[in-house]
Design an enzyme around this catalytic site. Structure first.
Site, PDB file in Angstrom:
ATOM      1  NE  ARG A  52      13.072  14.641  -5.726  1.00  0.00           N
ATOM      2  CZ  ARG A  52      13.670  14.597  -6.934  1.00  0.00           C
ATOM      3  NH1 ARG A  52      13.664  13.473  -7.639  1.00  0.00           N
ATOM      4  NH2 ARG A  52      14.274  15.666  -7.425  1.00  0.00           N
ATOM      5  CE1 TYR A 105      -6.418   2.136   7.205  1.00  0.00           C
ATOM      6  CE2 TYR A 105      -5.097   2.501   5.230  1.00  0.00           C
ATOM      7  CZ  TYR A 105      -5.515   2.902   6.478  1.00  0.00           C
ATOM      8  OH  TYR A 105      -5.035   4.072   7.025  1.00  0.00           O
ATOM      9  CG  ASP A 178      -1.766  -4.097   2.736  1.00  0.00           C
ATOM     10  OD1 ASP A 178      -0.926  -4.475   3.582  1.00  0.00           O
ATOM     11  OD2 ASP A 178      -2.354  -3.003   2.818  1.00  0.00           O
ATOM     12  CE  LYS A 203      -0.798   0.786  10.489  1.00  0.00           C
ATOM     13  NZ  LYS A 203      -0.504   1.612   9.304  1.00  0.00           N
TER      14      LYS A 203
END
Length: 383
Positions: A52, A105, A178, A203
């Site tokens: 982590r 979005y 973004d 994406k």
């Protein structure tokens, strides 16, 4: 030569991806481990103690992300929304305020309206392509962040990054951009003044519809350190195999984006002349109101195209259902073309709000298939 002196494609292929020193493997290994043997108490080997907190495969991706965005620090997350949440809780406190796009979005809108607002973070939606409206939305002393998407999802509006950065810094605030739709290959927000860049690496960066992830890249190393602390403390990191898949996708980002753009330009031109289409939303069209700004800050105009059906909402849904080669699915940026109805799919969470999208809107993620086949599919779907 330093990494920064190389061209984009060279950085995408080599940054953070030196051959493995032990075996000479050209591709970075997948360190599929949760923990690491330590040389002594308080002496973890190379700083690795728990995945982590740090993993060599994720570190390779993070170094590459910083290199292709021109930033000081890159951080990888389990999803784009995990990256967004980590950013908000790092730079904002209860009582702070954020200006967001009035066409953000749907997942971002849900994060602000259903999660961050309950935590005490206020927000105002404004058209970010209108600098006077953005200034009017500011709450001096409380506005901590301008949250930009450009081009926006799904209306493909374009924001002037340099102008927004100047306004944010005038009020001692930050600009977050973004950059998912454009990708680092087409647009470099940090070079235009942005403080932090956000990606859904699911994406275009991943590019093959086989991995979910997110990223933050900072212009300032100090902010990067703060975000890295929260990345570890909050724990929404991506796994090593996901990091490896994303690295693999980034290697071909440049050549894929060239084809995405080629195909999208052809499709936007075709749709703009079709009688069943009332409006085409694509920054590459000279009729697009943000075309001049996009031409100034993007090298090309991307692979996303939206259009409004002349026959209204029923026709928009019918077109989505009739498409064959365009796959009816959410998400975007993969090598295969996708079609969706934002109002009932990706942006359903914005229904009934000021950010609700038009019901006659169809969004295309234009892939890299043979463009004539894509055009034929749209012809039959449009009837």
């Amino acid at each position: 030569m330093t990494v920064d002196s190389y061209g984009f494609d060279t950085r995408a292929i080599h940054a953070g991806q030196e051959p493995d020193p032990r075996t000479g493997a050209v591709v970075p290994p997948i360190y599929q481990t949760s923990t690491y043997a330590q040389d002594a108490v308080g002496a973890p080997r190379l700083g690795y103690e728990y995945s982590r907190s740090g993993n060599p495969t994720r570190d390779a991706l993070q170094e590459c992300l910083a290199a292709i965005e021109g930033g000081q620090r890159g951080l990888a997350f389990a999803s784009g929304l995990a990256a967004e949440d980590t950013l908000l809780r790092t730079v904002c406190r209860p009582g702070d305020h954020v200006v967001i796009p009035n066409d953000a979005y749907g997942g971002t809108f849900r994060l602000f309206s259903k999660v961050a607002e309950r935590w005490g973070l206020a927000w105002t939606a404004a058209p970010l392509d209108d600098i006077d409206a953005v200034r009017a939305a500011f709450r001096p002393g409380h506005t901590r962040l301008i949250w930009s998407e450009t081009p926006t999802n799904p209306l493909l509006n374009v924001n002037d990054i340099a102008l927004l950065a100047g306004l944010a810094h005038e009020y001692d605030a930050m600009l977050a951009v973004d950059n998912t739709f454009a990708s680092p290959y087409l647009q470099q927000p940090i070079a235009l003044g942005a403080d932090v860049v956000i990606h859904s690496t699911t994406k275009y960066l991943g590019g093959h519809s086989d991995v979910v992830g997110g990223a933050l890249v900072t212009a300032d190393a100090g902010l990067g350190d703060e975000l890295a602390f929260h990345q570890n403390a909050m724990g929404a990191v991506n796994g090593p195999f996901d990091a490896w898949l994303t690295l693999r996708g980034i290697k071909t980002l440049g050549v894929r984006m060239d084809r995405h753009c080629d195909n999208a330009e052809r499709i936007a031109g075709y749709l703009s002349e079709h009688p069943a289409v009332s409006e085409v939303l694509y920054p590459g069209l000279e009729t697009h109101r943000g075309h001049d700004v996009a031409a100034k800050q993007m090298s090309r105009f991307g692979g996303m195209v939206s259009f409004r059906a002349a026959g209204g909402p029923e026709q928009a849904v019918a077109v989505c259902n009739r498409a064959k080669l365009f796959v009816l699915a959410e998400s975007l940026g993969g090598v295969e073309s996708l079609i969706e109805h934002p109002g009932q799919m990706t942006h359903l969470s914005a229904a009934g709000s000021a950010l609700e999208v038009p019901a006659d809107l169809v969004r295309l993620s234009v892939g890299i298939e043979t463009v004539d086949d894509l055009l034929a599919d749209l012809e039959q779907a449009l009837g």
